[in-house]
Design a protein around this motif. Structure first.
Motif: not given
Length: 456
Positions: A141, A145, A156
């Motif tokens: 992630r 991100d 998200q």
């Protein structure tokens, strides 16, 4: 792991009676037991994804328990190993614990103590596995991100769905407005998939003339048509083993949709001017601005072939929490690339960012951010609306911004001018503007105005 099971134990003991009795005790205690006669039989179970612990006798024919522990820790460094030792092996067992054993049990052992030790070890292993899973998830992630900037619930959720789809290796349709970042999402799907070592090949189906797109997709042989001087490898073939991204798939001509469908069904293509069938192994990610189910010009059989997974990319106006974050990301990026100091946003600038509807989505925002970063003389309002952002006494006819923005900017300008006139004297500003101290402080904090900037 089965429901109700308290942990998994790989039991290694060369004595059949002891092994059978120990296995029954452990099963009665709620443990799942894998039983082997020697270390050689146990080794195949000891892979990185083994979620259990190891319970092994020390003295065995062939590979000893200590050698098995060493081999285990070379494969899985943090896997708990409990040793079963004889009475005369205590010094050796203590040294083994220094070498990484979790614990040792001396023969003859009390079953309750053995079970208690094993349950503690299973809990430790379970915690280790969970931490490893979380670290792996966080690493993935974090990488995503860094690629897709955003903290809003909508983005998200999309990123969670992206990571799930990346693992599936199936065709995907990405829906999103122009400029919302569909190609970036497609690249991320590729980079977080098992195909990441192979090519990501994008093609905009709406940007290529209709008479050329078939050659772009499938390639051609020399002489296949006028101007085809030499063989050309098409995008399908070029993407073999990797990912083919078909942007604006809704623009594809009807006759070409049939050929794309056949290529996906059969996993084979033919270059223009050739009778040779070529096998291709690709994952197709398509992108569209509109729902393909509602497009009467788009073949439904091709839609269902592509629509194994779907991702919906929210427009920028539906993710307001991300606007300033994205804007500053591109500002800092542009400044860094040109070795310039990065410009900062005022609260007034942030309100302007939030008030704009961003019809061009992230693409529009990125372009404005780059221009904002490179020219300190131009205001953000000027970039967005094409007019000056210096809203003051002489700017009452300023129209493009909403009334609330204009009023706030007008208030901010009055306070700044008063502070400047009185050289930061708060009492004088309070008297001039007829404002209580608390109200003035609140407004200065709201507008990011600092008294120290006006003290000479």
């Amino acid at each position: 792991m089965n429901t109700g099971i308290r942990g998994t134990v790989l039991l290694v003991d060369d004595e059949p009676m002891i092994r059978t009795a120990t296995e029954k005790w452990l099963q009665m205690a709620g443990l799942d037991v894998i039983s082997t006669r020697n270390a050689e039989e146990a080794l195949p179970y000891l892979q990185e994804d083994f979620h259990g612990i190891l319970l092994t006798d020390v003295k065995m024919p062939g590979m000893s328990g200590l050698e098995l522990m060493k081999a285990t820790h070379e494969r899985i460094p943090d896997l708990p190993v409990i040793l079963i030792t004889g009475h005369g092996d205590i010094d050796m067992a203590i040294q083994a614990m220094r070498d990484g054993a979790y614990d040792f049990i001396e023969k003859p052992f009390v079953p309750e103590r053995l079970v208690e030790t094993l349950l503690r070890a299973c809990d430790k292993r379970r915690l280790m596995m969970e931490n490893h899973r979380l670290q792996t998830d966080i690493a993935a992630r974090s990488g995503l991100d860094a690629k897709i900037i955003g903290i809003s619930p909508a983005i998200q959720r999309m990123k969670r769905e992206l990571l799930a789809a990346a693992d599936m290796d199936t065709n995907v349709i990405i829906y999103g407005e122009t400029g919302s970042g569909k190609e970036l999402v497609a690249q991320s799907l590729h980079e977080f998939s098992e195909r990441k070592q192979k090519r990501f090949v994008p093609i905009n189906c709406g940007a290529i003339p209709e008479h050329l797109i078939e050659s772009e997709l499938f390639g051609h042989e020399a002489g296949a048509f006028t101007g085809a001087a030499k063989r050309r490898i098409g995008k399908f073939e070029h993407a073999d083993g990797g990912t083919l991204f078909l942007d604006e798939i809704e623009s594809t001509p009807a006759h070409l949709q049939i050929k794309i469908l056949r290529a996906l069904q059969e996993g084979r293509i033919e270059r223009l001017g050739s009778n040779q069938s070529i096998a291709v192994d690709i994952r197709v990610i398509a992108a569209s601005k509109a729902d393909l189910r509602e497009d009467e010009h788009f073949r439904q059989d091709l839609y269902y072939r592509l629509n194994v997974s779907q991702l919906f990319l929210p427009p920028l106006r539906e993710r307001p929490e991300d606007i300033a974050l994205l804007f500053m990301h591109y500002v800092n990026q542009a400044a860094s690339e040109r070795d310039k100091a990065s410009r900062q946003l005022s609260q007034h600038d942030e309100r302007i960012l939030q008030s704009h509807q961003w019809p061009g989505n992230v693409r529009e925002l990125k372009n404005i951010a780059i221009r904002f970063a490179l020219d300190n003389r131009v205001s953000l309002a000027d970039l967005i609306h094409g007019q000056s952002s210096n809203i003051g006494f002489d700017d009452l006819e300023y129209k493009p911004l909403p009334l609330a923005i204009q009023v706030a900017a007008f208030e901010e300008e009055i306070i700044k001018r008063s502070l400047e006139r009185h050289q930061g004297n708060i009492k004088a500003v309070m008297d001039e503007l007829d404002l209580p101290r608390r109200t003035l402080n609140q407004k200065m904090a709201k507008f990011g105005v600092n008294r120290s900037d006006y003290i000479e």
